[in-house]
Scaffold this motif. Structure first.
Motif, PDB file in Angstrom:
ATOM      1  N   ASP A   3      -9.670  -1.015  -3.973  1.00  0.00           N
ATOM      2  CA  ASP A   3      -8.687  -2.091  -3.909  1.00  0.00           C
ATOM      3  C   ASP A   3      -7.304  -1.606  -4.318  1.00  0.00           C
ATOM      4  N   LYS A   4      -7.204  -0.350  -4.753  1.00  0.00           N
ATOM      5  CA  LYS A   4      -5.923   0.197  -5.176  1.00  0.00           C
ATOM      6  C   LYS A   4      -4.991   0.317  -3.978  1.00  0.00           C
ATOM      7  N   GLN A   5      -3.770  -0.159  -4.151  1.00  0.00           N
ATOM      8  CA  GLN A   5      -2.785  -0.071  -3.071  1.00  0.00           C
ATOM      9  C   GLN A   5      -2.239   1.347  -2.973  1.00  0.00           C
ATOM     10  N   LEU A   6      -2.320   1.923  -1.786  1.00  0.00           N
ATOM     11  CA  LEU A   6      -1.764   3.239  -1.506  1.00  0.00           C
ATOM     12  C   LEU A   6      -0.785   3.061  -0.342  1.00  0.00           C
ATOM     13  N   LEU A   7       0.473   2.878  -0.667  1.00  0.00           N
ATOM     14  CA  LEU A   7       1.489   2.530   0.323  1.00  0.00           C
ATOM     15  C   LEU A   7       1.643   3.595   1.407  1.00  0.00           C
ATOM     16  N   HIS A   8       1.507   3.162   2.655  1.00  0.00           N
ATOM     17  CA  HIS A   8       1.722   3.993   3.830  1.00  0.00           C
ATOM     18  C   HIS A   8       2.721   3.269   4.728  1.00  0.00           C
ATOM     19  N   ILE A   9       3.646   4.007   5.316  1.00  0.00           N
ATOM     20  CA  ILE A   9       4.667   3.445   6.192  1.00  0.00           C
ATOM     21  C   ILE A   9       4.531   4.094   7.565  1.00  0.00           C
ATOM     22  N   VAL A  10       4.618   3.287   8.607  1.00  0.00           N
ATOM     23  CA  VAL A  10       4.552   3.798   9.973  1.00  0.00           C
ATOM     24  C   VAL A  10       5.913   3.585  10.628  1.00  0.00           C
ATOM     25  N   TYR A  35       1.728  -0.514   4.954  1.00  0.00           N
ATOM     26  CA  TYR A  35       0.297  -0.799   4.890  1.00  0.00           C
ATOM     27  C   TYR A  35      -0.273  -0.358   3.549  1.00  0.00           C
ATOM     28  N   ALA A  36      -1.314  -1.059   3.111  1.00  0.00           N
ATOM     29  CA  ALA A  36      -1.884  -0.841   1.784  1.00  0.00           C
ATOM     30  C   ALA A  36      -2.814   0.359   1.712  1.00  0.00           C
ATOM     31  N   ASN A  37      -3.195   0.907   2.867  1.00  0.00           N
ATOM     32  CA  ASN A  37      -4.076   2.070   2.837  1.00  0.00           C
ATOM     33  C   ASN A  37      -3.944   2.861   4.138  1.00  0.00           C
ATOM     34  N   ASN A  38      -4.514   4.052   4.131  1.00  0.00           N
ATOM     35  CA  ASN A  38      -4.407   4.949   5.272  1.00  0.00           C
ATOM     36  C   ASN A  38      -5.074   4.377   6.524  1.00  0.00           C
ATOM     37  N   ALA A  39      -6.219   3.739   6.385  1.00  0.00           N
ATOM     38  CA  ALA A  39      -6.941   3.208   7.548  1.00  0.00           C
ATOM     39  C   ALA A  39      -6.102   2.181   8.302  1.00  0.00           C
ATOM     40  N   GLU A  40      -5.463   1.270   7.584  1.00  0.00           N
ATOM     41  CA  GLU A  40      -4.614   0.266   8.230  1.00  0.00           C
ATOM     42  C   GLU A  40      -3.415   0.927   8.902  1.00  0.00           C
ATOM     43  N   ALA A  41      -2.824   1.920   8.241  1.00  0.00           N
ATOM     44  CA  ALA A  41      -1.663   2.619   8.799  1.00  0.00           C
ATOM     45  C   ALA A  41      -2.042   3.375  10.067  1.00  0.00           C
ATOM     46  N   SER A  72       1.119  12.224  -8.109  1.00  0.00           N
ATOM     47  CA  SER A  72      -0.230  12.413  -8.653  1.00  0.00           C
ATOM     48  C   SER A  72      -1.235  11.426  -8.045  1.00  0.00           C
ATOM     49  N   ALA A  73      -0.761  10.496  -7.210  1.00  0.00           N
ATOM     50  CA  ALA A  73      -1.650   9.507  -6.583  1.00  0.00           C
ATOM     51  C   ALA A  73      -2.661  10.224  -5.698  1.00  0.00           C
ATOM     52  N   ASP A  74      -3.879   9.733  -5.715  1.00  0.00           N
ATOM     53  CA  ASP A  74      -4.960  10.328  -4.939  1.00  0.00           C
ATOM     54  C   ASP A  74      -5.382   9.369  -3.833  1.00  0.00           C
ATOM     55  N   ASP A  75      -5.349   9.837  -2.597  1.00  0.00           N
ATOM     56  CA  ASP A  75      -5.732   9.038  -1.435  1.00  0.00           C
ATOM     57  C   ASP A  75      -7.125   9.457  -0.991  1.00  0.00           C
ATOM     58  N   HIS A  76      -8.134   8.660  -1.303  1.00  0.00           N
ATOM     59  CA  HIS A  76      -9.512   8.995  -0.966  1.00  0.00           C
ATOM     60  C   HIS A  76      -9.842   8.654   0.482  1.00  0.00           C
ATOM     61  N   ALA A  77      -8.899   8.090   1.239  1.00  0.00           N
ATOM     62  CA  ALA A  77      -9.181   7.690   2.616  1.00  0.00           C
ATOM     63  C   ALA A  77      -9.173   8.889   3.573  1.00  0.00           C
ATOM     64  N   HIS A  78      -8.747  10.060   3.113  1.00  0.00           N
ATOM     65  CA  HIS A  78      -8.700  11.238   4.002  1.00  0.00           C
ATOM     66  C   HIS A  78     -10.010  11.932   4.035  1.00  0.00           C
TER      67      HIS A  78
END
Length: 78
Positions: A3-10, A35-41, A72-78
């Motif tokens: 649920d952590k927001q990971l800001l992505h911009i397209v 977008y709040a995560n990589n999948a949505e972006a 230092s943010a970690d994006d687990h969606a990759h």
């Protein structure tokens, strides 16, 4: 999914050549969304890229803004 927001911009626009990422006109860059995560972006990026497939110089990019804001943010969606 976290649920952590990971800001992505397209964003996207027409490039000057196929060999780089230099935009032809910065005033014409399209902000697709934030977008709040990589999948949505990636979903938004894919839709825009497919809709402009007839123009080889038109490119869209996913910017991992959360990494710019907090390296230092970690994006687990990759």
């Amino acid at each position: 999914m976290s649920d952590k927001q990971l800001l992505h911009i397209v964003i996207g626009g027409e490039l000057t050549s196929l060999d780089g990422a230099t935009f032809k006109d910065l005033k014409k860059i399209e902000f697709v969304g934030a977008y709040a995560n990589n999948a949505e972006a990636v979903s938004a990026w894919r839709a825009k890229a497919q809709s402009t497939v007839d123009n080889a110089l038109m490119r869209y990019f996913v910017i991992h803004a959360h990494k710019l804001i907090d390296p230092s943010a970690d994006d687990h969606a990759h």
